[in-house]
Design a protein around this motif. Structure first.
Motif, mmCIF file in Angstrom:
data_model
loop_
_atom_site.group_PDB
_atom_site.id
_atom_site.type_symbol
_atom_site.label_atom_id
_atom_site.label_comp_id
_atom_site.label_asym_id
_atom_site.label_seq_id
_atom_site.Cartn_x
_atom_site.Cartn_y
_atom_site.Cartn_z
ATOM 1 N N PRO A 1 2.266 -26.957 -8.991
ATOM 2 C CA PRO A 1 2.205 -25.521 -8.737
ATOM 3 C C PRO A 1 3.498 -24.821 -9.154
ATOM 4 N N ARG A 2 3.357 -23.641 -9.693
ATOM 5 C CA ARG A 2 4.540 -22.873 -10.088
ATOM 6 C C ARG A 2 5.476 -22.650 -8.908
ATOM 7 N N GLU A 3 4.915 -22.493 -7.730
ATOM 8 C CA GLU A 3 5.751 -22.274 -6.546
ATOM 9 C C GLU A 3 6.692 -23.452 -6.316
ATOM 10 N N ASP A 4 6.193 -24.667 -6.536
ATOM 11 C CA ASP A 4 7.044 -25.849 -6.356
ATOM 12 C C ASP A 4 8.122 -25.924 -7.430
ATOM 13 N N VAL A 5 7.809 -25.480 -8.647
ATOM 14 C CA VAL A 5 8.839 -25.434 -9.695
ATOM 15 C C VAL A 5 9.959 -24.496 -9.269
ATOM 16 N N ALA A 6 9.597 -23.325 -8.757
ATOM 17 C CA ALA A 6 10.595 -22.362 -8.291
ATOM 18 C C ALA A 6 11.430 -22.953 -7.154
ATOM 19 N N SER A 7 10.792 -23.701 -6.267
ATOM 20 C CA SER A 7 11.516 -24.317 -5.150
ATOM 21 C C SER A 7 12.480 -25.388 -5.639
ATOM 22 N N VAL A 8 12.093 -26.135 -6.662
ATOM 23 C CA VAL A 8 12.978 -27.152 -7.224
ATOM 24 C C VAL A 8 14.187 -26.495 -7.889
ATOM 25 N N ILE A 9 13.955 -25.412 -8.612
ATOM 26 C CA ILE A 9 15.082 -24.680 -9.223
ATOM 27 C C ILE A 9 16.066 -24.251 -8.142
ATOM 28 N N LEU A 10 15.550 -23.657 -7.080
ATOM 29 C CA LEU A 10 16.392 -23.192 -5.981
ATOM 30 C C LEU A 10 17.202 -24.340 -5.391
ATOM 31 N N ALA A 11 16.535 -25.476 -5.163
ATOM 32 C CA ALA A 11 17.210 -26.622 -4.563
ATOM 33 C C ALA A 11 18.246 -27.226 -5.505
ATOM 34 N N ALA A 12 17.990 -27.143 -6.804
ATOM 35 C CA ALA A 12 18.872 -27.772 -7.784
ATOM 36 C C ALA A 12 20.122 -26.953 -8.080
ATOM 37 N N LEU A 13 20.082 -25.665 -7.829
ATOM 38 C CA LEU A 13 21.162 -24.783 -8.270
ATOM 39 C C LEU A 13 22.552 -25.280 -7.874
ATOM 40 N N ASP A 14 22.741 -25.641 -6.608
ATOM 41 C CA ASP A 14 24.062 -26.092 -6.199
ATOM 42 C C ASP A 14 24.054 -27.539 -5.703
ATOM 43 N N GLU A 15 23.055 -28.300 -6.159
ATOM 44 C CA GLU A 15 23.012 -29.737 -5.861
ATOM 45 C C GLU A 15 23.717 -30.492 -6.990
#
Length: 214
Positions: free
Chosen positions: A176-190
């Motif tokens: 789902p596109r929503e999960d892609v957006a959530s992964v981007i958010l989580a990855a930003l400062d990981e």
């Protein structure tokens, strides 16, 4: 972190802007090319910048200045020809990378395509798209930016599950596109995603845990 979203009017981009806005940790800046798109975001209190990915690098540099990170989730879309795929998905992406370097922005997250790094696994029907993604990703790998390249599978408009599978080589899969957006958010400062590239499909691992395992 102030995060510029290139492709903020797209389906992933819109969800990412909302997630950034509601995160309490980041501030989104929506890069859009039409005034009505900017007006729509302004009504929700989201900062916008008007720019076209076919603009010069100098213009794009001015557009991205002042941000801490850039997420590139723009695309020419399925209704345009191969010329726009080259101009947006490849050259547009590379120009935004050049603009980021010129503006002193180090963090760059690219939304690519599943197995774009492996020519043998490209979808023949979408070959020009995969060519564009492949070489845009290669340009990012060769840049001085602190990159993360996310290669999602087939995109769905279903609600996100919050669970994914990440790795170097996935067979065809969907997400789902929503999960892609959530992964981007989580990855930003990981930091474990810094200077990493990975495939992304739906799976069984919670997103926060998945991005730490990259």
């Amino acid at each position: 972190m102030k995060v510029l979203v290139a492709g903020a009017n797209g389906q992933i981009g819109k969800q990412l802007v909302d997630k950034l806005k509601n995160s309490g940790e980041h501030t989104p800046v929506a890069l859009v090319r039409k005034q009505e798109q900017a007006d729509s975001y302004a009504e929700t209190g989201v900062e916008t910048v008007l720019a076209n990915l076919e603009d010069s690098v100098d213009k794009l540099t001015e557009a991205v200045k002042g941000n801490d990170a850039i997420v590139f989730t723009a695309g020419s879309g399925g209704s345009t020809g191969e010329d726009k795929t080259l101009l947006i998905d490849l050259d547009g992406a590379v120009k935004v990378m050049e603009a980021a370097e010129a503006a002193g922005i180090k963090r760059f997250v690219m939304v690519s395509a599943l197995q774009a790094n492996n020519r043998e696994n490209w979808n023949e029907k979408l070959k020009p798209y995969y060519v564009a993604k492949h070489y845009a990703d290669r340009a990012l790998l060769q840049s001085n930016l602190t990159y993360t390249i996310i290669r999602p599978g087939g995109l769905l408009n279903e609600p996100g599950t919050g669970k994914v599978s990440v790795g170097e080589k996935h067979d065809r899969g969907y997400i789902p596109r929503e999960d892609v957006a959530s992964v981007i958010l989580a990855a930003l400062d990981e930091e474990k995603t810094y200077n990493k590239a990975f495939d992304l499909v739906s799976g069984d691992t919670p997103i926060e845990e998945a991005v730490k395992s990259v």
